[in-house]
Design a protein around this motif. Sequence first.
Motif, PDB file in Angstrom:
ATOM      1  N   ILE A 106     -31.091  12.746 -35.589  1.00 10.38           N
ATOM      2  CA  ILE A 106     -31.730  14.033 -35.312  1.00 10.38           C
ATOM      3  C   ILE A 106     -31.118  15.122 -36.190  1.00 10.38           C
ATOM      4  O   ILE A 106     -31.803  16.053 -36.621  1.00 10.38           O
ATOM      5  CB  ILE A 106     -31.586  14.383 -33.818  1.00 10.38           C
ATOM      6  N   PHE A 107     -29.838  14.995 -36.476  1.00 13.31           N
ATOM      7  CA  PHE A 107     -29.156  15.952 -37.337  1.00 13.31           C
ATOM      8  C   PHE A 107     -29.621  15.851 -38.788  1.00 13.31           C
ATOM      9  O   PHE A 107     -29.880  16.868 -39.451  1.00 13.31           O
ATOM     10  CB  PHE A 107     -27.640  15.722 -37.252  1.00 13.31           C
ATOM     11  N   VAL A 108     -29.747  14.632 -39.302  1.00 14.17           N
ATOM     12  CA  VAL A 108     -29.993  14.469 -40.732  1.00 14.17           C
ATOM     13  C   VAL A 108     -31.465  14.551 -41.123  1.00 14.17           C
ATOM     14  O   VAL A 108     -31.784  14.919 -42.257  1.00 14.17           O
ATOM     15  CB  VAL A 108     -29.382  13.133 -41.228  1.00 14.17           C
ATOM     16  N   ALA A 109     -32.384  14.220 -40.206  1.00 10.35           N
ATOM     17  CA  ALA A 109     -33.811  14.216 -40.557  1.00 10.35           C
ATOM     18  C   ALA A 109     -34.303  15.580 -41.053  1.00 10.35           C
ATOM     19  O   ALA A 109     -34.914  15.671 -42.131  1.00 10.35           O
ATOM     20  CB  ALA A 109     -34.647  13.724 -39.376  1.00 10.35           C
ATOM     21  N   PRO A 110     -34.071  16.678 -40.318  1.00  6.80           N
ATOM     22  CA  PRO A 110     -34.505  17.980 -40.831  1.00  6.80           C
ATOM     23  C   PRO A 110     -33.727  18.421 -42.060  1.00  6.80           C
ATOM     24  O   PRO A 110     -34.261  19.135 -42.912  1.00  6.80           O
ATOM     25  CB  PRO A 110     -34.270  18.931 -39.651  1.00  6.80           C
ATOM     26  N   PHE A 111     -32.475  17.985 -42.165  1.00  7.80           N
ATOM     27  CA  PHE A 111     -31.673  18.294 -43.346  1.00  7.80           C
ATOM     28  C   PHE A 111     -32.293  17.650 -44.583  1.00  7.80           C
ATOM     29  O   PHE A 111     -32.449  18.284 -45.637  1.00  7.80           O
ATOM     30  CB  PHE A 111     -30.247  17.797 -43.121  1.00  7.80           C
ATOM     31  N   ILE A 112     -32.676  16.387 -44.441  1.00 10.32           N
ATOM     32  CA  ILE A 112     -33.333  15.679 -45.538  1.00 10.32           C
ATOM     33  C   ILE A 112     -34.665  16.330 -45.882  1.00 10.32           C
ATOM     34  O   ILE A 112     -35.012  16.478 -47.062  1.00 10.32           O
ATOM     35  CB  ILE A 112     -33.540  14.194 -45.172  1.00 10.32           C
TER      36      ILE A 112
END
Length: 225
Positions: A106-112
């Motif tokens: 959940i942390f990395v998906a929007p970051f990507i």
Amino acid sequence: MTSNFNLFDSTVTVDQYIVAFQETVIMVGVSLFIGALIGIPLAVILVITRPQGLHPNRWVYGILNVVINIIRSVPFVILMVSITPLTRLIAQTTIGTQAALVPLTIFVAPFISRLIESALLDVDDGIIEAAETLGASTAQTIWYFLLPEAKGSIILALTTACIGLIGATAMAGTIGGGGIGDLAYTYGYQQFDTVTVLITVLILIVIVQIIQTLGNHFAARRRSA
């Protein structure tokens, strides 16, 4: 068989470092893969529905943009704690490597999605115009023109996301997420084992250097192709 050999004066055995390294690799690899499967399509949607995109849609773009911004604005430690019920629902536990995958993804998906969005927006407008001139559909424009042209930047974006995940896994260790961070917190911080802290930091530095070097290499190869 578990080794009893200690590194210098550390209370942590070599086998524990190996297991922690393996857990970190699993957490980073799996969450990066799932995060990319979610984040890349989100980035494409953001690009094509933005006001100057191929298919502007202020509602889709506005809602998606706000949701991504909200998730990205929450510090990872707070995110881990706040989604504990969701983590328990999905992973059936809130402790360990398996549980850590939920907040990490959940942390990395929007970051990507933000990184890939930036990479796609850097593609020359002439590429899109060429696709339209050739009569390419939206899907064809994305698949055969937009994504290939941005591949070098996408590789660097995923490299950055991977390194960000390594830092996040270290924080996940503070709540029993496993991996190198858990080792540093449990033995290094709680038991005042300075040697363990130094060794775990060294391991993280080496991992980051290797990943960044590989990312730069493959991105450069793609751009020179």
